[in-house]
Each structure stands twice: as structure tokens, then as C-alpha cells.
Design a protein around this motif. Structure first.
Motif, mmCIF file in Angstrom:
data_model
loop_
_atom_site.group_PDB
_atom_site.id
_atom_site.type_symbol
_atom_site.label_atom_id
_atom_site.label_comp_id
_atom_site.label_asym_id
_atom_site.label_seq_id
_atom_site.Cartn_x
_atom_site.Cartn_y
_atom_site.Cartn_z
ATOM 1 N N ASN A 35 18.700 27.953 50.224
ATOM 2 C CA ASN A 35 18.822 29.076 49.291
ATOM 3 C C ASN A 35 17.761 28.994 48.196
ATOM 4 O O ASN A 35 17.271 27.921 47.876
ATOM 5 C CB ASN A 35 20.190 29.051 48.599
ATOM 6 C CG ASN A 35 21.335 29.040 49.572
ATOM 7 O OD1 ASN A 35 21.484 29.952 50.379
ATOM 8 N ND2 ASN A 35 22.154 28.006 49.519
ATOM 9 N N HIS A 37 17.682 30.202 44.185
ATOM 10 C CA HIS A 37 18.401 30.705 43.020
ATOM 11 C C HIS A 37 17.402 30.910 41.891
ATOM 12 O O HIS A 37 16.270 30.422 41.951
ATOM 13 C CB HIS A 37 19.446 29.689 42.538
ATOM 14 C CG HIS A 37 20.633 29.548 43.421
ATOM 15 N ND1 HIS A 37 20.594 28.940 44.642
ATOM 16 C CD2 HIS A 37 21.925 29.920 43.238
ATOM 17 C CE1 HIS A 37 21.803 28.942 45.193
ATOM 18 N NE2 HIS A 37 22.628 29.541 44.358
ATOM 19 N N GLU A 46 21.712 32.457 39.294
ATOM 20 C CA GLU A 46 22.189 33.399 40.298
ATOM 21 C C GLU A 46 21.486 33.157 41.625
ATOM 22 O O GLU A 46 20.320 32.767 41.675
ATOM 23 C CB GLU A 46 21.952 34.851 39.843
ATOM 24 C CG GLU A 46 20.506 35.232 39.651
ATOM 25 C CD GLU A 46 20.311 36.726 39.407
ATOM 26 O OE1 GLU A 46 21.237 37.518 39.645
ATOM 27 O OE2 GLU A 46 19.198 37.100 39.001
ATOM 28 N N LEU A 47 22.227 33.446 42.706
ATOM 29 C CA LEU A 47 21.665 33.348 44.048
ATOM 30 C C LEU A 47 20.723 34.514 44.282
ATOM 31 O O LEU A 47 21.086 35.670 44.074
ATOM 32 C CB LEU A 47 22.783 33.357 45.081
ATOM 33 C CG LEU A 47 22.356 33.338 46.549
ATOM 34 C CD1 LEU A 47 21.640 32.035 46.895
ATOM 35 C CD2 LEU A 47 23.577 33.529 47.451
ATOM 36 N N GLY A 50 19.171 33.626 50.730
ATOM 37 C CA GLY A 50 19.581 32.509 51.568
ATOM 38 C C GLY A 50 19.085 32.697 52.984
ATOM 39 O O GLY A 50 18.831 33.829 53.419
ATOM 40 N N ASN A 97 17.698 25.178 46.895
ATOM 41 C CA ASN A 97 18.977 24.471 46.894
ATOM 42 C C ASN A 97 19.552 24.427 48.298
ATOM 43 O O ASN A 97 19.291 25.309 49.117
ATOM 44 C CB ASN A 97 19.919 25.203 45.921
ATOM 45 C CG ASN A 97 21.350 25.276 46.374
ATOM 46 O OD1 ASN A 97 21.736 26.202 47.084
ATOM 47 N ND2 ASN A 97 22.144 24.297 45.975
ATOM 48 N N ASP A 104 25.997 20.085 45.898
ATOM 49 C CA ASP A 104 24.869 21.011 45.775
ATOM 50 C C ASP A 104 23.653 20.236 45.289
ATOM 51 O O ASP A 104 23.709 19.572 44.247
ATOM 52 C CB ASP A 104 25.180 22.129 44.762
ATOM 53 C CG ASP A 104 25.802 23.331 45.430
ATOM 54 O OD1 ASP A 104 26.851 23.794 44.950
ATOM 55 O OD2 ASP A 104 25.233 23.810 46.429
ATOM 56 N N TRP A 106 19.501 20.284 44.223
ATOM 57 C CA TRP A 106 18.545 21.215 43.622
ATOM 58 C C TRP A 106 17.186 20.574 43.431
ATOM 59 O O TRP A 106 17.083 19.374 43.206
ATOM 60 C CB TRP A 106 19.054 21.654 42.244
ATOM 61 C CG TRP A 106 20.395 22.299 42.264
ATOM 62 C CD1 TRP A 106 21.604 21.673 42.197
ATOM 63 C CD2 TRP A 106 20.665 23.695 42.356
ATOM 64 N NE1 TRP A 106 22.622 22.603 42.249
ATOM 65 C CE2 TRP A 106 22.072 23.854 42.335
ATOM 66 C CE3 TRP A 106 19.870 24.829 42.450
ATOM 67 C CZ2 TRP A 106 22.688 25.105 42.410
ATOM 68 C CZ3 TRP A 106 20.483 26.071 42.522
ATOM 69 C CH2 TRP A 106 21.870 26.208 42.505
#
Length: 116
Positions: A35, A37, A46-47, A50, A97, A104, A106
Motif C-alpha cells: 500500500n 499512504h 490516509e490510504l 493498494g 506499507n 503494520d 512502514w
């Protein structure tokens, strides 16, 4: 050691384009969805987009649909975000991510600033 390293950010004028890259290492990249973000000053993360493990399926936030494209190269362990028709409201730190089990993970992020 799992690492995600983003690059490609910078200052661009409205209407311009940037291509972000996220180089992954320390895990079997092709086994995980990835993903992008973003987090703007004073706002929640925020996303943005993906992509599935094989790259067959993608999804986007409504705010970037038709302007951003996520892709991946499993041979290079890299996920990309092509950003076109950039707007000032796209200004943010962009992070790649993925989820490793319940964790999760990052990267450190790359700054994108859209301004004239």
C-alpha cells in the motif's frame, strides 16, 4: 531485517507528475499486498492506493482515482506510485506499507510538495 525505503518525492507545480518508488528488502516481497499512504500536516494518515501480491488488482482513494497509478515489480522488490495531475491538496509525506501478520510495517516516507 525488513526495510522499506521510499524515494522520488520533491517539489512539483500543480498539474505536474512524480513517480514514487518503494524498495523492499528483508522479506519475500511477492507474497504481500502493498500500500501507499500519505499524511498531510495536521491530518491523519490516509490510504492512497493498494495492490495485490501479483499486481492483478488495485484500489484507490476516491481523491486520487484517475490521477494516480500503483504498480509493482516483484523481480525488483519495488512498488511504485505514479502521480499525475498533482494538486496542492496532494501535498503530504507519502509512505509505503504492508502488513506482516498483525504488524503494520512502514518506510520512513518521502515528502511531496505541490506548489507554484
Amino acid at each position: 531485517q525488513v526495510q522499506l525505503v521510499e524515494s522520488g518525492g520533491g517539489l512539483v507545480q500543480p498539474g505536474g507528475s512524480l513517480r514514487l518508488s518503494c524498495a523492499a528488502s528483508g522479506f519475500t516481497f511477492s507474497r504481500y499486498a502493498m500500500n501507499w499512504h500519505r499524511q498531510a500536516p495536521g491530518k491523519e494518515r490516509e490510504l492512497v492506493a493498494g495492490i495485490t501480491r501479483t499486481g492483478v488488482s488495485t484500489n484507490y482513494a476516491d481523491s486520487v482515482k484517475g490521477r494516480f497509478t500503483i504498480s509493482r515489480d516483484n523481480a525488483k522488490n519495488t512498488v511504485y506510485l505514479q502521480m499525475n495531475s498533482l494538486k496542492p491538496e496532494d501535498t503530504a509525506v507519502y509512505y509505503c506499507n504492508f502488513k506482516l501478520g498483525d504488524l503494520d510495517l512502514w518506510g520512513q516516507g518521502t515528502q511531496v510538495t505541490v506548489s507554484s
